[in-house]
Write a protein that holds these residues in place. Structure first.
Motif, PDB file in Angstrom:
ATOM      1  N   ALA A   1     -12.765  -3.482 -21.201  1.00  0.00           N
ATOM      2  CA  ALA A   1     -12.616  -3.901 -22.599  1.00  0.00           C
ATOM      3  C   ALA A   1     -11.317  -3.388 -23.193  1.00  0.00           C
ATOM      4  CB  ALA A   1     -13.801  -3.409 -23.426  1.00  0.00           C
ATOM      5  N   VAL A   2     -10.843  -2.252 -22.682  1.00  0.00           N
ATOM      6  CA  VAL A   2      -9.555  -1.725 -23.140  1.00  0.00           C
ATOM      7  C   VAL A   2      -8.446  -2.739 -22.856  1.00  0.00           C
ATOM      8  CG1 VAL A   2      -7.861   0.125 -22.790  1.00  0.00           C
ATOM      9  CG2 VAL A   2     -10.295   0.665 -22.870  1.00  0.00           C
ATOM     10  N   ILE A   3      -8.636  -3.550 -21.814  1.00  0.00           N
ATOM     11  CA  ILE A   3      -7.672  -4.609 -21.492  1.00  0.00           C
ATOM     12  C   ILE A   3      -7.998  -5.881 -22.278  1.00  0.00           C
ATOM     13  CG2 ILE A   3      -6.578  -5.885 -19.613  1.00  0.00           C
ATOM     14  CD1 ILE A   3      -6.324  -2.845 -19.430  1.00  0.00           C
ATOM     15  N   ALA A   4      -9.283  -6.205 -22.419  1.00  0.00           N
ATOM     16  CA  ALA A   4      -9.687  -7.456 -23.055  1.00  0.00           C
ATOM     17  C   ALA A   4      -9.353  -7.485 -24.542  1.00  0.00           C
ATOM     18  CB  ALA A   4     -11.184  -7.685 -22.847  1.00  0.00           C
ATOM     19  N   PHE A   5      -9.535  -6.370 -25.236  1.00  0.00           N
ATOM     20  CA  PHE A   5      -9.272  -6.347 -26.673  1.00  0.00           C
ATOM     21  C   PHE A   5      -7.805  -6.661 -27.001  1.00  0.00           C
ATOM     22  CE2 PHE A   5     -13.473  -4.804 -27.158  1.00  0.00           C
ATOM     23  CZ  PHE A   5     -13.814  -4.882 -28.502  1.00  0.00           C
ATOM     24  N   PRO A   6      -6.823  -6.022 -26.334  1.00  0.00           N
ATOM     25  CA  PRO A   6      -5.433  -6.392 -26.630  1.00  0.00           C
ATOM     26  C   PRO A   6      -5.114  -7.846 -26.298  1.00  0.00           C
ATOM     27  CG  PRO A   6      -5.527  -4.280 -25.496  1.00  0.00           C
ATOM     28  CD  PRO A   6      -6.900  -4.867 -25.437  1.00  0.00           C
ATOM     29  N   ILE A   7      -5.712  -8.374 -25.220  1.00  0.00           N
ATOM     30  CA  ILE A   7      -5.472  -9.782 -24.898  1.00  0.00           C
ATOM     31  C   ILE A   7      -5.961 -10.677 -26.036  1.00  0.00           C
ATOM     32  CG2 ILE A   7      -6.134 -11.673 -23.349  1.00  0.00           C
ATOM     33  CD1 ILE A   7      -6.218  -9.670 -21.071  1.00  0.00           C
ATOM     34  N   GLU A   8      -7.165 -10.387 -26.540  1.00  0.00           N
ATOM     35  CA  GLU A   8      -7.743 -11.217 -27.597  1.00  0.00           C
ATOM     36  C   GLU A   8      -7.000 -11.079 -28.914  1.00  0.00           C
ATOM     37  OE1 GLU A   8     -10.232 -13.466 -30.157  1.00  0.00           O
ATOM     38  OE2 GLU A   8      -9.674 -13.540 -28.035  1.00  0.00           O
ATOM     39  N   PHE A   9      -6.716  -9.839 -29.323  1.00  0.00           N
ATOM     40  CA  PHE A   9      -6.206  -9.632 -30.683  1.00  0.00           C
ATOM     41  C   PHE A   9      -4.678  -9.548 -30.765  1.00  0.00           C
ATOM     42  CE2 PHE A   9     -10.599  -8.121 -30.976  1.00  0.00           C
ATOM     43  CZ  PHE A   9     -11.031  -8.892 -32.049  1.00  0.00           C
ATOM     44  N   GLN A  10      -4.028  -9.232 -29.663  1.00  0.00           N
ATOM     45  CA  GLN A  10      -2.566  -9.156 -29.695  1.00  0.00           C
ATOM     46  C   GLN A  10      -1.923 -10.391 -29.058  1.00  0.00           C
ATOM     47  OE1 GLN A  10      -1.119  -5.259 -28.351  1.00  0.00           O
ATOM     48  NE2 GLN A  10      -3.006  -4.328 -29.092  1.00  0.00           N
TER      49      GLN A  10
ATOM     50  N   THR B   1     -16.441 -16.233 -28.353  1.00  0.00           N
ATOM     51  CA  THR B   1     -15.771 -16.171 -29.659  1.00  0.00           C
ATOM     52  C   THR B   1     -14.296 -15.815 -29.488  1.00  0.00           C
ATOM     53  OG1 THR B   1     -16.415 -13.843 -29.944  1.00  0.00           O
ATOM     54  CG2 THR B   1     -17.873 -15.508 -30.881  1.00  0.00           C
ATOM     55  N   ALA B   2     -13.828 -15.827 -28.237  1.00  0.00           N
ATOM     56  CA  ALA B   2     -12.439 -15.442 -27.943  1.00  0.00           C
ATOM     57  C   ALA B   2     -11.494 -16.623 -28.112  1.00  0.00           C
ATOM     58  CB  ALA B   2     -12.353 -14.880 -26.517  1.00  0.00           C
ATOM     59  N   LYS B   3     -11.555 -17.242 -29.253  1.00  0.00           N
ATOM     60  CA  LYS B   3     -10.665 -18.369 -29.562  1.00  0.00           C
ATOM     61  C   LYS B   3     -10.056 -18.132 -30.938  1.00  0.00           C
ATOM     62  CE  LYS B   3     -13.150 -21.833 -26.805  1.00  0.00           C
ATOM     63  NZ  LYS B   3     -14.016 -20.870 -26.125  1.00  0.00           N
ATOM     64  N   LYS B   4      -8.817 -18.546 -31.080  1.00  0.00           N
ATOM     65  CA  LYS B   4      -8.075 -18.257 -32.297  1.00  0.00           C
ATOM     66  C   LYS B   4      -8.710 -18.898 -33.521  1.00  0.00           C
ATOM     67  CE  LYS B   4      -3.263 -17.862 -33.807  1.00  0.00           C
ATOM     68  NZ  LYS B   4      -1.851 -18.159 -33.463  1.00  0.00           N
ATOM     69  N   ASP B   5      -9.368 -20.046 -33.337  1.00  0.00           N
ATOM     70  CA  ASP B   5      -9.948 -20.742 -34.485  1.00  0.00           C
ATOM     71  C   ASP B   5     -11.332 -20.220 -34.861  1.00  0.00           C
ATOM     72  OD1 ASP B   5     -11.024 -21.643 -32.131  1.00  0.00           O
ATOM     73  OD2 ASP B   5     -11.219 -23.728 -32.797  1.00  0.00           O
ATOM     74  N   ILE B   6     -11.851 -19.230 -34.123  1.00  0.00           N
ATOM     75  CA  ILE B   6     -13.137 -18.608 -34.458  1.00  0.00           C
ATOM     76  C   ILE B   6     -12.845 -17.262 -35.120  1.00  0.00           C
ATOM     77  CG2 ILE B   6     -15.296 -17.665 -33.544  1.00  0.00           C
ATOM     78  CD1 ILE B   6     -15.149 -19.675 -31.304  1.00  0.00           C
ATOM     79  N   HIS B   7     -13.560 -16.959 -36.193  1.00  0.00           N
ATOM     80  CA  HIS B   7     -13.307 -15.733 -36.942  1.00  0.00           C
ATOM     81  C   HIS B   7     -13.389 -14.512 -36.022  1.00  0.00           C
ATOM     82  CE1 HIS B   7     -13.638 -12.641 -40.088  1.00  0.00           C
ATOM     83  NE2 HIS B   7     -13.147 -13.557 -40.925  1.00  0.00           N
ATOM     84  N   TRP B   8     -12.498 -13.546 -36.266  1.00  0.00           N
ATOM     85  CA  TRP B   8     -12.410 -12.367 -35.416  1.00  0.00           C
ATOM     86  C   TRP B   8     -13.669 -11.511 -35.423  1.00  0.00           C
ATOM     87  CZ3 TRP B   8     -13.247  -7.821 -37.947  1.00  0.00           C
ATOM     88  CH2 TRP B   8     -13.048  -7.805 -39.319  1.00  0.00           C
TER      89      TRP B   8
ATOM     90  N   SER C   1     -15.771  -8.993 -32.464  1.00  0.00           N
ATOM     91  CA  SER C   1     -16.071  -7.604 -32.803  1.00  0.00           C
ATOM     92  C   SER C   1     -17.566  -7.318 -32.727  1.00  0.00           C
ATOM     93  CB  SER C   1     -15.541  -7.278 -34.203  1.00  0.00           C
ATOM     94  OG  SER C   1     -14.134  -7.436 -34.261  1.00  0.00           O
ATOM     95  N   ILE C   2     -18.393  -8.277 -33.170  1.00  0.00           N
ATOM     96  CA  ILE C   2     -19.842  -8.107 -33.056  1.00  0.00           C
ATOM     97  C   ILE C   2     -20.238  -8.010 -31.587  1.00  0.00           C
ATOM     98  CG2 ILE C   2     -22.061  -9.279 -33.384  1.00  0.00           C
ATOM     99  CD1 ILE C   2     -20.934 -10.366 -36.030  1.00  0.00           C
ATOM    100  N   GLY C   3     -19.606  -8.835 -30.754  1.00  0.00           N
ATOM    101  CA  GLY C   3     -19.858  -8.741 -29.316  1.00  0.00           C
ATOM    102  C   GLY C   3     -19.488  -7.371 -28.782  1.00  0.00           C
ATOM    103  N   GLY C   4     -18.353  -6.831 -29.235  1.00  0.00           N
ATOM    104  CA  GLY C   4     -17.941  -5.498 -28.806  1.00  0.00           C
ATOM    105  C   GLY C   4     -18.933  -4.433 -29.240  1.00  0.00           C
ATOM    106  N   ALA C   5     -19.488  -4.575 -30.461  1.00  0.00           N
ATOM    107  CA  ALA C   5     -20.490  -3.621 -30.937  1.00  0.00           C
ATOM    108  C   ALA C   5     -21.742  -3.668 -30.069  1.00  0.00           C
ATOM    109  CB  ALA C   5     -20.841  -3.915 -32.392  1.00  0.00           C
ATOM    110  N   CYS C   6     -22.153  -4.881 -29.667  1.00  0.00           N
ATOM    111  CA  CYS C   6     -23.324  -5.015 -28.789  1.00  0.00           C
ATOM    112  C   CYS C   6     -23.058  -4.380 -27.424  1.00  0.00           C
ATOM    113  CB  CYS C   6     -23.684  -6.484 -28.612  1.00  0.00           C
ATOM    114  SG  CYS C   6     -24.361  -7.269 -30.094  1.00  0.00           S
ATOM    115  N   VAL C   7     -21.851  -4.553 -26.909  1.00  0.00           N
ATOM    116  CA  VAL C   7     -21.502  -3.932 -25.621  1.00  0.00           C
ATOM    117  C   VAL C   7     -21.535  -2.415 -25.748  1.00  0.00           C
ATOM    118  CG1 VAL C   7     -19.615  -3.568 -23.974  1.00  0.00           C
ATOM    119  CG2 VAL C   7     -20.168  -5.882 -24.750  1.00  0.00           C
ATOM    120  N   GLY C   8     -20.962  -1.881 -26.849  1.00  0.00           N
ATOM    121  CA  GLY C   8     -20.998  -0.435 -27.051  1.00  0.00           C
ATOM    122  C   GLY C   8     -22.418   0.085 -27.172  1.00  0.00           C
ATOM    123  N   PHE C   9     -23.268  -0.655 -27.895  1.00  0.00           N
ATOM    124  CA  PHE C   9     -24.676  -0.279 -28.041  1.00  0.00           C
ATOM    125  C   PHE C   9     -25.371  -0.279 -26.685  1.00  0.00           C
ATOM    126  CE2 PHE C   9     -29.107  -1.457 -28.433  1.00  0.00           C
ATOM    127  CZ  PHE C   9     -29.585  -0.591 -29.406  1.00  0.00           C
ATOM    128  N   GLY C  10     -25.214  -1.379 -25.938  1.00  0.00           N
ATOM    129  CA  GLY C  10     -25.875  -1.483 -24.643  1.00  0.00           C
ATOM    130  C   GLY C  10     -25.392  -0.435 -23.668  1.00  0.00           C
TER     131      GLY C  10
END
Length: 480
Positions: A287-296, A368-375, A379-388
């Motif tokens: 995820a440390v790699i996936a987050f920068p790809i998605e948001f940067q 939800t990793a598409k530019k036209d979908i709200h960020w 982030s909610i997906g990331g919260a679920c991954v952190g929870f799990g």
């Protein structure tokens, strides 16, 4: 009729604690002192996991300065995590021979030195070597602090202490990219070096505080020191402690910390629980790699703003801490109902809950990793991954300890080896995975694997007792 009984032989030269209420016994330390020691050791642990990911904030600068590709630059994190896998094979036996404090603080000093070394590296080879040896030294708190908490906290309070320490393990690598991103923005050409300077400075501050306020907590080492002191004062050279009767032979240490942990890799319970926990642990580093790809890369946010969604995963970890605390209460009820006997399978309730949230989070992140979908969706997906992740990880640690008891150190060493190797490998193929499949199908592929693993906690909850009774190592500590 009187029965012949052999009188108990008492060795007047054998040094022991003065009863269960002896203030020298770490379990009897003042509560405030226990809290301070737990906090400082947790900061040591957070510093080591922080060092694993803060480097990634400056990947583009490392690529530019040393003229290498993304995969080669990522070796800086992969080699650090590989060092985490092998370091405990050295530091764990050191903790039993010389005590917990030295076996954690000396490696923290080593990590501090290699953090500064990576910051001043003049070529890529020096940088990668410094990162690997930093990982070797950084593995010490990850393997030894659990023993400290067992030394100072009674079973009824240990769960909360382990939970606090476990949060330090995961919060470090999630917060580091945010701070690292700020350094890269502020220093466009040398920001990656300042991630090393900052890490070294932070470790130095933790080290100084730890040297001042942490006391040795390993009872055999404390008794050996007490025996040495009395022996010198009385000139009675026969005085000794129990641990000094057997010593610590190289053969026994090698068997305990090299052979037995690797045997644990194939013991049924340890293998599948470790595999599940290691997979989830590796996903965090992917995820440390996936987050920068998605948001940067996709959304074109800068390094600082693009790192803020890591806070969503951190929020998931905090919510998971509440579930794990509930799990401790549930376990306590089962423990009492079972006649105050261990019930390892009762440790798996939080894992069962988290096993559904973990793949759900991966699928949400993917689709939800598409530019036209709200960020907020990603982030909610990331919260679920952190929870799990956190519910699965903490339950796995507790289950292994209950299952293997006196062999728990070896079971946890096997757990750490497997998870560090997977965590080192996953980021190396992350970019290729996401380039070929995209974030949507790349994250979904990982989600399908996580779905396939959902039955693991259920199978062990139902059949765990039978499996424990037949496993080569688990049957040695089997409690009906």
């Amino acid at each position: 009729m009187e029965q012949d009984t052999k009188p108990e032989v008492v060795d007047d030269n054998l040094i022991d604690f003065d009863g269960p209420d002896d203030p020298y016994l770490p379990l009897n330390w003042p509560f405030r002192h226990k809290v301070v020691v737990t906090l400082l050791y947790s900061l040591c642990t957070m510093g080591t996991t922080w060092a694993s990911t803060v480097y990634n904030s400056g990947l583009s600068q490392v690529q530019e300065q040393f003229h290498v590709g993304n995969e080669v630059a990522l070796l800086g994190m992969a080699l650090y995590l590989a060092g985490n896998a092998f370091g405990p094979l050295l530091w764990a036996p050191m903790s039993e021979a010389y005590g917990r404090k030295l076996s954690v603080l000396i490696p923290i000093f080593g990590l501090m030195v290699f953090s500064f070394a990576s910051a001043v590296a003049k070529d890529l080879q020096t940088l990668l070597i410094a990162r690997f040896f930093g990982g070797v030294f950084g593995g010490a708190p990850l393997s030894n602090v659990g023993g400290v908490l067992a030394d100072i906290w009674p079973p009824t309070q240990r769960g909360a202490a382990l939970l606090f320490w476990g949060m330090a393990v995961i919060v470090g690598p999630l917060l580091a990219p945010i701070v690292g991103g700020a350094l890269v923005i502020a220093l466009p050409h040398t920001g990656w070096r300042w991630t090393g300077y900052l890490t070294g400075t932070m470790l130095a501050a933790i080290l100084v505080a730890s040297m001042l306020w942490i006391d040795e907590s390993f009872p055999p080492v404390l008794l050996a020191r007490k025996a040495n002191k009395i022996r010198l004062e009385t000139k009675n050279w026969a005085i000794h402690s129990k641990s000094q009767e057997t010593g610590t032979s190289f053969k026994e240490m090698s068997r305990k910390y090299l052979i037995v942990p690797f045997e644990m890799l194939i013991d049924p319970i340890a293998f599948f629980i470790n595999l599940y926990a290691a997979f989830c642990y590796a996903i965090v580093y992917l995820a440390v790699i996936a987050f920068p790809i998605e948001f940067q890369a996709v959304r074109r946010w800068n390094e600082v703003v693009g790192s803020l969604p890591f806070l969503a995963m951190t929020a998931g970890v905090l919510i998971a801490a509440c579930i794990n605390f509930w799990g401790q209460l549930y376990y306590r009820k089962r423990f009492i109902a079972n006649g105050n006997k261990l019930v390892p399978e009762a440790r798996l309730m939080p894992m069962i809950i988290g096993s559904f949230f973990f793949p759900a989070g991966l699928f949400i992140m993917g689709w939800t990793a598409k530019k036209d979908i709200h960020w907020i969706g990603f982030s909610i997906g990331g919260a679920c991954v952190g929870f799990g992740f956190f519910t699965i990880f903490q339950s796995a640690i507790s289950y292994l300890v209950d299952t293997y008891l006196m062999l728990a150190a070896s079971a946890l060493a096997a757990n750490m080896f497997m998870r560090s190797i997977l965590a080192a490998a996953f980021p190396l193929f992350a970019k290729a995975l996401f380039d070929k499949l995209g974030l949507d199908w790349g994250m979904s592929l990982l989600g399908f694997i996580a779905v396939a693993m959902i039955p693991i906690p259920f199978l062990f909850y139902i059949f765990g007792k039978r499996i424990r009774a037949v496993g080569k190592r688990s049957k040695q500590t089997f409690i009906p």
